[in-house]
Design an enzyme around this catalytic site. Structure first.
Site, PDB file in Angstrom:
ATOM      1  CG  ASP A   1      -1.813  -1.182   1.319  1.00 20.56           C
ATOM      2  OD1 ASP A   1      -2.331  -1.598   0.283  1.00 20.56           O
ATOM      3  OD2 ASP A   1      -1.930  -1.731   2.425  1.00 20.56           O
TER       4      ASP A   1
ATOM      5  CG  HIS B   1      -1.519  -2.037  -7.262  1.00 16.52           C
ATOM      6  ND1 HIS B   1      -0.646  -2.539  -8.192  1.00 16.52           N
ATOM      7  CD2 HIS B   1      -1.070  -2.458  -6.068  1.00 16.52           C
ATOM      8  CE1 HIS B   1       0.281  -3.231  -7.579  1.00 16.52           C
ATOM      9  NE2 HIS B   1       0.045  -3.206  -6.294  1.00 16.52           N
TER      10      HIS B   1
ATOM     11  NE  ARG C   1      -8.341  -6.322   6.591  1.00 19.05           N
ATOM     12  CZ  ARG C   1      -7.542  -7.380   6.663  1.00 19.05           C
ATOM     13  NH1 ARG C   1      -7.539  -8.136   7.729  1.00 19.05           N
ATOM     14  NH2 ARG C   1      -6.730  -7.682   5.690  1.00 19.05           N
TER      15      ARG C   1
HETATM   16  P1  GDP Z   1      -0.515   0.364  -3.705  1.00 14.16           P
HETATM   17  O1  GDP Z   1      -1.200  -0.936  -3.402  1.00 14.16           O
HETATM   18  O2  GDP Z   1       0.931   0.335  -3.342  1.00 14.16           O
HETATM   19  O3  GDP Z   1      -0.773   0.883  -5.078  1.00 14.16           O
HETATM   20  O4  GDP Z   1      -1.160   1.413  -2.694  1.00 14.16           O
HETATM   21  P2  GDP Z   1      -2.677   1.872  -2.505  1.00 14.16           P
HETATM   22  O5  GDP Z   1      -3.590   1.402  -3.527  1.00 14.16           O
HETATM   23  O6  GDP Z   1      -3.047   1.695  -1.081  1.00 14.16           O
HETATM   24  O7  GDP Z   1      -2.461   3.416  -2.856  1.00 14.16           O
HETATM   25  C1  GDP Z   1      -2.220   4.345  -1.989  1.00 14.16           C
HETATM   26  C2  GDP Z   1      -3.378   5.315  -1.840  1.00 14.16           C
HETATM   27  O8  GDP Z   1      -2.837   6.606  -1.680  1.00 14.16           O
HETATM   28  C3  GDP Z   1      -4.301   5.461  -3.044  1.00 14.16           C
HETATM   29  O9  GDP Z   1      -5.577   5.830  -2.587  1.00 14.16           O
HETATM   30  C4  GDP Z   1      -3.667   6.567  -3.856  1.00 14.16           C
HETATM   31  O10 GDP Z   1      -4.566   7.257  -4.688  1.00 14.16           O
HETATM   32  C5  GDP Z   1      -3.205   7.460  -2.750  1.00 14.16           C
HETATM   33  N1  GDP Z   1      -1.995   8.189  -3.041  1.00 14.16           N
HETATM   34  C6  GDP Z   1      -0.903   7.778  -3.730  1.00 14.16           C
HETATM   35  N2  GDP Z   1       0.044   8.726  -3.720  1.00 14.16           N
HETATM   36  C7  GDP Z   1      -0.457   9.762  -2.987  1.00 14.16           C
HETATM   37  C8  GDP Z   1       0.063  11.019  -2.578  1.00 14.16           C
HETATM   38  O11 GDP Z   1       1.198  11.386  -2.874  1.00 14.16           O
HETATM   39  N3  GDP Z   1      -0.738  11.805  -1.808  1.00 14.16           N
HETATM   40  C9  GDP Z   1      -1.988  11.424  -1.437  1.00 14.16           C
HETATM   41  N4  GDP Z   1      -2.692  12.252  -0.652  1.00 14.16           N
HETATM   42  N5  GDP Z   1      -2.513  10.245  -1.798  1.00 14.16           N
HETATM   43  C10 GDP Z   1      -1.752   9.424  -2.560  1.00 14.16           C
END
Ligand code: GDP
Length: 425
Positions: free
Chosen positions: A13, A41, A304
Site C-alpha cells: 500500500d 492498487h 479495513r
Molecule cells: P498500492 O497498493 O501500493 O498501489 O497502494 P494503494 O492502492 O493503497 O495506494 C495508496 C493510496 O494513496 C491510493 O488511494 C492513492 O490514490 C493514494 N496516493 C498515492 N500517492 C499519494 C500522494 O502522494 N498523496 C496522497 N494524498 N494520496 C496518494
C-alpha cells in the site's frame, strides 16, 4: 529506458499503482509477476478512480501490452469481475492489450473457501487473511495440485484433471473442516461463468516477452505488496505466500532471462500496515486516527482501517536492501502537512540495546521504536511540482530519509493524481 521493476519497500500500500500508472508512459509492456487479488492498487486518471486487484496498472495507456505472468495467482472469477468493472468505466480490454500467461496457475473455487475455513478455525489467532484464497492457492501450486491456465485449451484433459483435484480436495473440506464437498456441477458452472470468459486472453506470454525483449521493447515489472511481506525475506509468518522482491520478477513474469536494470522502490512518507503481525512503530488512539484519516488509510480491497505509524527507517532500509532498489519514489508527503513536529523511527531498541539492523522475525515482537522528531511545514503541498519550491522543512524531511536508507529519492508525490509529482533528477 531499460527494464524496470516497481516494488513496495515496506508492508504494501505504498502507492505502487500510481507509480506504475505514471511510469507506463515510458514502457511498452507491463507485467504483474506475483500475488493475486488480495491487495489493491489504486490508480486515479482521466477514466476515473480504480482499485485494481489483478489487472496490471498499465491497462489505461494506449499501446501498452499488459501481462499477467506465470507467478500470479490467477483467479478467473475475480479477474473477470474486475475486467467487466474496468470496461464499464470506458477502458478497452482486448487480447492485444491484455495477455494472460498460459503457465499461470488457476486459483480454484475451493481456495477461497479453504482460506475462510482456516481463518475460522484459527479464531483469535487469525493472520488477518483477506480470504481471497491466496495461501491455499500457493500451497497447492507448490504441491502441484492445481491447473495451468493453458489447460483450458484441452477440455477433455482439463475435465479429468479437475475431477481428480476435486476428489482430493473434498477429503480436506469434509474430513478436516466438516464442510460440504464441492460438486461437479459447481465446477462446471465456474468453468463456463468465468474461465471461458478469460480464455481469449490466454496465450504463450513467454514467447511474446522473448520477442519483445529481442525487439528492444521496454518492460515494466509490477509487484504487489512490499518487501516485508515477501515469503522468504519478510516477517514470517505474517507474510504473503509469494515473493514480492524484484529479484523474482524475471521468474514470475515469464522472462527468466530478463535483467532488471532499474528498481524503483516505493516508500510512503509514514508507515501503514494491514493485518496482524509485529509493527514496531505503530501508534494508537487519537494520534493514529488523525494520520489514518489524513491519509485515507482504509484497505482498497477490504475497507479495513490500516494500522499506522511514523516512517520506520530501520524497516525501510532493510526493504531497500532486499529489493536492491536503485531509486525511491516517496509518496504521500502531503499527508503530513498537518503535523507541527514529525516523528521518525530511526532505530529499534532490542533487549535494552539500540540497533539499526532489522531483527529476525521472532525477535521483532520485542523491538521498541526509537523516535526522533523533525520540524513540520504546516502548509499545503499539493500544487507544488518543483523540488526547490517545497518548504525547507519538507526538503529536510525527504533528505533525512534519503540519507538513512542510502538510496536516492527521485520522485516525491504530493497528491493522488497522475501529475501530483515532483521529479527530482
Ligand atoms: P498500492 O497498493 O501500493 O498501489 O497502494 P494503494 O492502492 O493503497 O495506494 C495508496 C493510496 O494513496 C491510493 O488511494 C492513492 O490514490 C493514494 N496516493 C498515492 N500517492 C499519494 C500522494 O502522494 N498523496 C496522497 N494524498 N494520496 C496518494
Amino acid at each position: 529506458m531499460a527494464n524496470c521493476a516497481i516494488v513496495g519497500i515496506n508492508w504494501g500500500d505504498e502507492g505502487k499503482g500510481r507509480m506504475v500508472d505514471l511510469l507506463t508512459q515510458d514502457y511498452d509492456v507491463v507485467v504483474r509477476y506475483q500475488g493475486g487479488g488480495n491487495a489493491g492498487h489504486t490508480v486515479i486518471n482521466e477514466h476515473g478512480k480504480f482499485a485494481l486487484h489483478l489487472l496490471p496498472s498499465g491497462i489505461f495507456r494506449k499501446g501498452v501490452v499488459n501481462i499477467l505472468g506465470n507467478g500470479v495467482a490467477l483467479d478467473p472469477e475475480n479477474l473477470w469481475i474486475e475486467m467487466q468493472q474496468v470496461m464499464a468505466q470506458g477502458v478497452t480490454l482486448t487480447p492485444d492489450n491484455l495477455k494472460i500467461s498460459d503457465r499461470a496457475l488457476l486459483l480454484l473455487p475451493w481456495h477461497r473457501l479453504l482460506d475462510e475455513l482456516e481463518e475460522q478455525r484459527l479464531a483469535d489467532k487469525q493472520f488477518g487473511s483477506t480470504k481471497q484464497g491466496i495461501a491455499p492457492f500457493y500451497a497447492d501450486k507448490f504441491a502441484k495440485k492445481t491447473v495451468l491456465a493453458g489447460e483450458l485449451f484441452y477440455p477433455e484433459q482439463l475435465h479429468a484433471h479437475l475431477i481428480d483435484l476435486m476428489e482430493w480436495k473434498n477429503l480436506t473440506l469434509t474430513r478436516v473442516y466438516g464442510a460440504e464437498p464441492f460438486t461437479l456441477e459447481q465446477l462446471e458452472n465456474w468453468l463456463s461463468a468465468y474461465c471461458e470468459k478469460i480464455k481469449p486472453y490466454i496465450c504463450n506470454t513467454g514467447a511474446f516477452l522473448k520477442s519483445a525483449q529481442r525487439d528492444g521493447k521496454r518492460i515494466l515489472f509490477e509487484a504487489q505488496l512490499g518487501s516485508l511481506r515477501d515469503l522468504d525475506y519478510g516477517i514470517h509468518p505474517y507474510t504473503t505466500s509469494s515473493n514480492t522482491l524484484a529479484a523474482y520478477a524475471p521468474i514470475g513474469s515469464g522472462l527468466p532471462s530478463a535483467r532488471i536494470d532499474r528498481v524503483v522502490g516505493v516508500v510512503k512518507a509514514y508507515s501503514t500496515c494491514v493485518g496482524e503481525g509485529p509493527f514496531v512503530c505503530e501508534i494508537f488512539g487519537e494520534e493514529a486516527r488523525l494520520l489514518r484519516d489524513a491519509g485515507g488509510e482504509y484497505g482498497a480491497k477490504t475497507g479495513r482501517p490500516r494500522r499506522v505509524g511514523p516512517i520506520d527507517l530501520v524497516a525501510t532500509r532493510y526493504g531497500v536492501e532486499v529489493q536492491a532498489a536503485t531509486e525511491i519514489a516517496l509518496t504521500k508527503l502531503d499527508v503530513l502537512s498537518y503535523m507541527e513536529k514529525i516523528p521518525l523511527c530511526t532505530q529499534y531498541e532490542l533487549s535494552g540495546e539500540k540497533t539499526d539492523q532489522f531483527p529476525f522475525p521472532t525477535a521483532l515482537a520485542g523491538a521498541k521504536p526509537v523516535i526522533e522528531w523533525m520540524d513540520g511545514w504546516m502548509c499545503d503541498l499539493s500544487d507544488i511540482r518543483e523540488w526547490h519550491e517545497l518548504p525547507l522543512a519538507a526538503r529536510r524531511y525527504v533528505e533525512a530519509i534519503e540519507e538513512a536508507i542510502r538510496c536516492p529519492i527521485t520522485y516525491v508525490s504530493v497528491g493522488p493524481e497522475r501529475d501530483s509529482m515532483i521529479i527530482r533528477k
